[in-house]
Scaffold this motif. Structure first.
Motif, PDB file in Angstrom:
ATOM      1  N   ILE A 174       0.614  -1.071   0.066  1.00  0.00           N
ATOM      2  CA  ILE A 174      -0.296  -0.012  -0.305  1.00  0.00           C
ATOM      3  C   ILE A 174       0.638   1.261  -0.050  1.00  0.00           C
ATOM      4  CG2 ILE A 174      -1.959  -1.029   0.892  1.00  0.00           C
ATOM      5  CD1 ILE A 174      -1.162   0.202   4.138  1.00  0.00           C
ATOM      6  N   ASP A 175       0.524   1.866  -0.449  1.00  0.00           N
ATOM      7  CA  ASP A 175       0.737   3.649  -0.087  1.00  0.00           C
ATOM      8  C   ASP A 175       0.069   4.102   1.359  1.00  0.00           C
ATOM      9  OD1 ASP A 175       2.961   3.012  -2.624  1.00  0.00           O
ATOM     10  OD2 ASP A 175       1.515   4.149  -4.061  1.00  0.00           O
ATOM     11  N   LEU A 176       0.482   4.921   1.662  1.00  0.00           N
ATOM     12  CA  LEU A 176      -0.172   5.385   2.814  1.00  0.00           C
ATOM     13  C   LEU A 176       0.151   6.675   2.995  1.00  0.00           C
ATOM     14  CD1 LEU A 176       0.807   4.257   6.486  1.00  0.00           C
ATOM     15  CD2 LEU A 176       2.057   3.344   4.045  1.00  0.00           C
ATOM     16  N   LEU A 177      -0.727   7.822   3.767  1.00  0.00           N
ATOM     17  CA  LEU A 177      -0.218   8.752   4.518  1.00  0.00           C
ATOM     18  C   LEU A 177      -0.714   8.588   5.743  1.00  0.00           C
ATOM     19  CD1 LEU A 177      -2.000  11.143   1.558  1.00  0.00           C
ATOM     20  CD2 LEU A 177       0.241  10.507   2.175  1.00  0.00           C
ATOM     21  N   PHE A 178       0.406   9.640   7.165  1.00  0.00           N
ATOM     22  CA  PHE A 178       0.268   8.964   8.064  1.00  0.00           C
ATOM     23  C   PHE A 178       0.778  10.540   8.828  1.00  0.00           C
ATOM     24  CE2 PHE A 178       3.744   7.383   6.260  1.00  0.00           C
ATOM     25  CZ  PHE A 178       4.896   8.307   7.260  1.00  0.00           C
ATOM     26  N   ARG A 179      -0.270  10.691  10.261  1.00  0.00           N
ATOM     27  CA  ARG A 179       1.149  11.059  10.843  1.00  0.00           C
ATOM     28  C   ARG A 179       2.091  10.869  12.063  1.00  0.00           C
ATOM     29  NH1 ARG A 179      -3.576  13.636  10.048  1.00  0.00           N
ATOM     30  NH2 ARG A 179      -4.298  15.768   9.359  1.00  0.00           N
ATOM     31  N   LEU A 180       3.182  10.788  12.552  1.00  0.00           N
ATOM     32  CA  LEU A 180       3.781  10.263  13.468  1.00  0.00           C
ATOM     33  C   LEU A 180       3.312  10.547  14.861  1.00  0.00           C
ATOM     34  CD1 LEU A 180       7.821  10.703  12.818  1.00  0.00           C
ATOM     35  CD2 LEU A 180       6.552   8.726  12.492  1.00  0.00           C
ATOM     36  N   LYS A 181       2.804   9.087  16.104  1.00  0.00           N
ATOM     37  CA  LYS A 181       2.751   9.908  16.777  1.00  0.00           C
ATOM     38  C   LYS A 181       3.784   8.807  17.917  1.00  0.00           C
ATOM     39  CE  LYS A 181      -1.170  11.409  15.790  1.00  0.00           C
ATOM     40  NZ  LYS A 181      -1.442  13.035  16.489  1.00  0.00           N
ATOM     41  N   GLN A 182       4.017   9.019  19.530  1.00  0.00           N
ATOM     42  CA  GLN A 182       5.040   8.576  20.232  1.00  0.00           C
ATOM     43  C   GLN A 182       3.707   7.459  20.657  1.00  0.00           C
ATOM     44  OE1 GLN A 182       7.873   8.702  20.506  1.00  0.00           O
ATOM     45  NE2 GLN A 182       8.186   7.241  21.334  1.00  0.00           N
ATOM     46  N   ASN A 183       4.698   6.446  21.357  1.00  0.00           N
ATOM     47  CA  ASN A 183       3.682   5.179  22.311  1.00  0.00           C
ATOM     48  C   ASN A 183       3.863   4.886  23.390  1.00  0.00           C
ATOM     49  OD1 ASN A 183       1.984   3.576  23.348  1.00  0.00           O
ATOM     50  ND2 ASN A 183       1.361   2.472  21.499  1.00  0.00           N
ATOM     51  N   THR A 184       3.902   5.606  24.631  1.00  0.00           N
ATOM     52  CA  THR A 184       4.968   4.996  25.552  1.00  0.00           C
ATOM     53  C   THR A 184       4.199   3.789  26.187  1.00  0.00           C
ATOM     54  OG1 THR A 184       3.090   7.004  26.554  1.00  0.00           O
ATOM     55  CG2 THR A 184       5.109   7.642  25.928  1.00  0.00           C
ATOM     56  N   GLY A 185       2.741   3.449  25.705  1.00  0.00           N
ATOM     57  CA  GLY A 185       2.133   2.437  26.629  1.00  0.00           C
ATOM     58  C   GLY A 185       2.719   0.861  27.018  1.00  0.00           C
ATOM     59  N   PRO A 186       2.513   0.377  27.150  1.00  0.00           N
ATOM     60  CA  PRO A 186       3.133  -1.310  27.429  1.00  0.00           C
ATOM     61  C   PRO A 186       3.273  -1.889  26.118  1.00  0.00           C
ATOM     62  CG  PRO A 186       1.073  -1.304  28.044  1.00  0.00           C
ATOM     63  CD  PRO A 186       1.438  -0.100  28.095  1.00  0.00           C
ATOM     64  N   TYR A 187       2.803  -1.381  24.969  1.00  0.00           N
ATOM     65  CA  TYR A 187       2.505  -2.120  23.931  1.00  0.00           C
ATOM     66  C   TYR A 187       3.831  -1.391  22.959  1.00  0.00           C
ATOM     67  CZ  TYR A 187      -0.745  -5.605  26.666  1.00  0.00           C
ATOM     68  OH  TYR A 187      -1.093  -5.800  27.251  1.00  0.00           O
ATOM     69  N   ALA A 188       4.196  -0.085  23.310  1.00  0.00           N
ATOM     70  CA  ALA A 188       5.033   0.324  22.489  1.00  0.00           C
ATOM     71  C   ALA A 188       5.691  -0.748  21.702  1.00  0.00           C
ATOM     72  CB  ALA A 188       5.834   1.514  22.646  1.00  0.00           C
ATOM     73  N   ASN A 189       6.112   0.051  20.306  1.00  0.00           N
ATOM     74  CA  ASN A 189       6.911  -0.778  19.163  1.00  0.00           C
ATOM     75  C   ASN A 189       8.201  -0.719  19.919  1.00  0.00           C
ATOM     76  OD1 ASN A 189       8.427  -1.543  16.552  1.00  0.00           O
ATOM     77  ND2 ASN A 189       6.320  -1.506  15.563  1.00  0.00           N
ATOM     78  N   GLY A 190       8.939  -1.336  19.805  1.00  0.00           N
ATOM     79  CA  GLY A 190      10.201  -1.390  20.512  1.00  0.00           C
ATOM     80  C   GLY A 190      11.087  -1.475  19.115  1.00  0.00           C
ATOM     81  N   ASP A 191      11.069  -1.645  17.910  1.00  0.00           N
ATOM     82  CA  ASP A 191      11.491  -1.398  16.551  1.00  0.00           C
ATOM     83  C   ASP A 191      11.625   0.074  16.525  1.00  0.00           C
ATOM     84  OD1 ASP A 191      11.973  -4.003  15.976  1.00  0.00           O
ATOM     85  OD2 ASP A 191      10.425  -4.138  14.422  1.00  0.00           O
ATOM     86  N   PHE A 192      10.569   0.992  16.388  1.00  0.00           N
ATOM     87  CA  PHE A 192      11.095   1.997  15.980  1.00  0.00           C
ATOM     88  C   PHE A 192      10.788   3.238  17.351  1.00  0.00           C
ATOM     89  CE2 PHE A 192      10.140  -0.039  12.277  1.00  0.00           C
ATOM     90  CZ  PHE A 192      10.477   0.801  11.168  1.00  0.00           C
ATOM     91  N   GLY A 193      11.357   2.768  18.667  1.00  0.00           N
ATOM     92  CA  GLY A 193      11.431   3.412  19.659  1.00  0.00           C
ATOM     93  C   GLY A 193       9.911   3.978  19.803  1.00  0.00           C
ATOM     94  N   GLY A 194       9.317   3.278  19.992  1.00  0.00           N
ATOM     95  CA  GLY A 194       7.842   3.806  20.557  1.00  0.00           C
ATOM     96  C   GLY A 194       7.695   3.788  19.708  1.00  0.00           C
ATOM     97  N   LEU A 195       7.541   4.055  18.167  1.00  0.00           N
ATOM     98  CA  LEU A 195       6.894   4.996  17.219  1.00  0.00           C
ATOM     99  C   LEU A 195       5.631   4.660  16.069  1.00  0.00           C
ATOM    100  CD1 LEU A 195       9.317   7.285  15.489  1.00  0.00           C
ATOM    101  CD2 LEU A 195       7.964   8.566  16.594  1.00  0.00           C
ATOM    102  N   GLU A 196       4.594   4.990  15.978  1.00  0.00           N
ATOM    103  CA  GLU A 196       3.700   4.237  14.966  1.00  0.00           C
ATOM    104  C   GLU A 196       2.624   5.130  14.806  1.00  0.00           C
ATOM    105  OE1 GLU A 196       1.649   2.379  18.095  1.00  0.00           O
ATOM    106  OE2 GLU A 196      -0.055   4.513  18.260  1.00  0.00           O
ATOM    107  N   LEU A 197       2.231   4.983  13.660  1.00  0.00           N
ATOM    108  CA  LEU A 197       2.285   5.681  12.207  1.00  0.00           C
ATOM    109  C   LEU A 197       0.754   5.749  13.073  1.00  0.00           C
ATOM    110  CD1 LEU A 197       3.489   4.076   9.245  1.00  0.00           C
ATOM    111  CD2 LEU A 197       4.195   5.895  11.589  1.00  0.00           C
ATOM    112  N   ASP A 198      -0.558   6.877  11.955  1.00  0.00           N
ATOM    113  CA  ASP A 198      -1.189   7.487  12.381  1.00  0.00           C
ATOM    114  C   ASP A 198      -2.022   7.783  11.226  1.00  0.00           C
ATOM    115  OD1 ASP A 198      -4.137   7.935  13.245  1.00  0.00           O
ATOM    116  OD2 ASP A 198      -4.132  10.015  14.484  1.00  0.00           O
TER     117      ASP A 198
END
Length: 593
Positions: free
Chosen positions: A554-578
């Protein structure tokens, strides 16, 4: 991204990324004395303070008006104590009741003020269209100082002692988009500085004004600036950034109590989103559902117990507002379905919805929801005693106040509205209920005469294209430095092409989705992309339409978000895409618009 937003030099970037109190207060371009009417207002108000003359602040019932009332009342009283503590300034205030009085100044209130001995009335966040009321004030022997930010009715300006409004003709102040509380702040700043020579120790007084009073006022101005959706650029951005930073240390009992009830942190600066969606609605709830004067009392009281009582009342009123809004939204959803054409599109016009049982206090919110749902400008209207009362919200490319101004006098002897006002994005109005059909017909004709592009296709622009490997904590930190985000400084939207689903689509509560994405060159790292179904977005349906499965690109448009919860993504330092939007990979880029 900065260059695309008009910030093209290191010096401009420094100002944008690191706003300071010194730059805000010392910039000659934003000297409050540049405002038309400021000198006359300062002279008259200081004379009233010296004489302990009764003054009335005439406010408004929304966040902007109530915070402006608190700010100016506090400033006038502080000046009085500084120059003559034995004769305190006599400052009362009036905040209108939305249902009983409606928006704007009223002759009856001016008459009551004159009878009570008031000789000076200062409006905040209202008054620029009070042409008749200014005449009445003069007849009553009242000096009127109007401070406002709404657009005037053409070249007509109230015949007042002074009118302070950067949007009025002939005003040289460069920022035409201050909120009402910010205009009141500029008046307070000018008054505080002008009073210095009359204090026992001018140097110490000015030091306190600069270090304590003005920064304290910026907390309220920041809340109003965010709530009133003015452009967050230049001076407005500095006000919002500095005010949000000061909100990390709330001292006043009412503000502290309300932030606690809104579940805002007290140990860090809240974001503009937190203020806009948690704090501002509770402040607005008083004016929408009950008595907005409670907000003024909340922000003036020093009694911790009373502050908690008032804060809890606003919290309850906000719950009532949400319940009233929810019932109305159910009815609106059915009406909107009936407006869809065979192709599933809404009419390319301003949508007008009305119901006699809708609470007048939630009309603006309902109009906003319709805009979010349809991508069309909207008016929401209720009825009482033969009159229709409405609020409107708009989209880029459709100036709502211009539209109302145009239809107000089209093709008939009698003007359409009893009263109306606002700006490009938001309006309020009233008219006879039996003329609602005329309003619908005129607005439809007005929209038909405009270029259709702004109404037909909501645009979602993006700031930059990047790969998954380029998403780093450092990038996220730089994006955060561009906050606070809002009108004219939106949160950055980024584009990524050819992202591959590393797992099947995961549903969250049957309405939202989580996609695990990877990309060639990302060294097998995976990042979560979350799609929250709100407004017209239905992400599970979109996934079904595209047949997304593990391995889909897919091609996607997104905003960067920081997840500080227990299920944060470790590969990207807790970053996820909105997620903002997505399409099957290799779809032409223009299809994102």
């Amino acid at each position: 991204m900065l260059v695309a937003r008009g910030i093209a030099t290191p010096a401009a970037a420094e100002v944008f990324l690191h706003p300071t109190l010194d730059s805000l207060l010392d910039d000659p371009a934003t000297d409050p004395m540049r405002m038309r009417g400021m000198a006359e207002a300062v002279e008259r108000i200081l004379a009233a303070i010296r004489a302990a003359e009764p003054m009335l602040i005439y406010g408004d019932y929304d966040v902007d008006g109530t915070t402006a009332t608190v700010l100016l009342k506090t400033a006038l009283e502080r000046i009085g104590l500084a120059i003559q503590p034995q004769r305190p300034a006599q400052v009362s205030y009036h905040v209108p009741h939305r249902i009983r009085e409606g928006y704007g100044m009223q002759n009856a209130i001016l008459g009551e003020a004159a009878a009570a001995g008031v000789r000076l009335v200062i409006s905040v966040d209202t008054g620029i269209r009070a042409i008749a009321e200014a005449v009445e004030a003069r007849a009553l022997g009242l000096d009127l100082v109007v401070t406002d930010h709404h657009l005037p009715d053409g070249a007509a300006i109230p015949d007042a002692l002074a009118v302070i409004n950067p949007a009025q003709p002939g005003c040289l102040y460069p920022n035409k988009h201050l909120c009402g509380a910010a205009v009141a702040f500029k008046l307070a700043q000018a008054l505080l500085l002008a009073a210095a020579p009359e204090t026992p120790d001018p140097a110490a007084y000015l030091d306190r004004v600069r270090r304590v009073l003005l920064p304290s006022f910026l907390k309220l101005v920041a809340i109003a600036t965010i709530a009133d959706s003015v452009p967050l650029t230049g001076e407005n951005r500095a006000i919002a950034a500095l005010g949000l930073a000061a909100l990390a240390r709330p001292v006043q009992p009412g503000l502290r109590a309300l932030m606690q009830l809104a579940k805002l942190p007290l140990d860090r600066a809240p974001t503009a989103t937190e203020v806009g969606f948690r704090l501002a609605p509770r402040i607005n709830a008083a004016g929408r559902m009950d008595i907005a004067g409670d907000v003024v009392e909340l922000f003036l009281t020093r009694d911790v117990v009373r502050a908690r009582e008032l804060g809890e009342k606003l919290d309850r009123l906000n719950q009532e507002r949400r319940a009233s809004e929810a019932g109305a939204l159910d009815a609106i959803e059915g009406e909107l379905l009936g407006l869809l054409d065979p192709a599933g599109a809404y009419p390319a016009e301003c949508l007008i919805l009305d119901h006699p049982e809708w609470h007048r206090g939630v009309l603006g919110i309902l109009a906003s929801r319709v805009v979010d749902r349809t991508g069309r400008p909207a008016l929401a209207i209720t009825h009482a005693d033969g009159n229709a009362h409405g609020s409107g919200r708009s989209i880029p490319g459709f100036h709502l106040l211009d539209a109302l101004t145009a239809v107000h006098g089209i093709g008939c002897e009698a003007p359409l509205f009893h009263r109306f006002g606002g700006h490009a994005h938001a309006v309020g109005f009233s008219l006879s209920s039996d003329r609602l059909a005329e309003l619908r017909a005129r607005m439809k004709a007005y929209a038909a005469a405009l270029p259709t592009a702004p109404l037909l296709v909501p645009q979602l622009d993006y700031d930059a294209e990047l790969s998954l490997a380029e998403i780093t904590p450092e990038l996220s930190e730089w994006v955060e430095r561009c906050a606070p985000f809002g009108i004219a400084n939106p949160e950055p939207v980024l584009l990524m092409r050819n992202a591959v689903l590393a797992a099947p689509v995961r549903l969250i509560q049957e309405r939202h989705i989580c996609l695990q994405l990877t990309q060639s060159g990302a060294q097998a790292r995976k990042i979560s992309a979350l799609g929250w179904s709100r407004g017209p977005a239905n992400w599970p349906a979109r996934c079904g339409e595209l047949g997304l499965a593990q391995g889909s690109a897919i091609d996607l448009l997104f905003r960067l978000k920081q997840n500080t919860g227990p299920y944060a993504n470790g590969d990207f330092g807790g970053l996820e895409l909105d997620l903002s939007d997505f399409r099957a990979a290799a779809t032409a880029l223009e299809h994102f618009y």
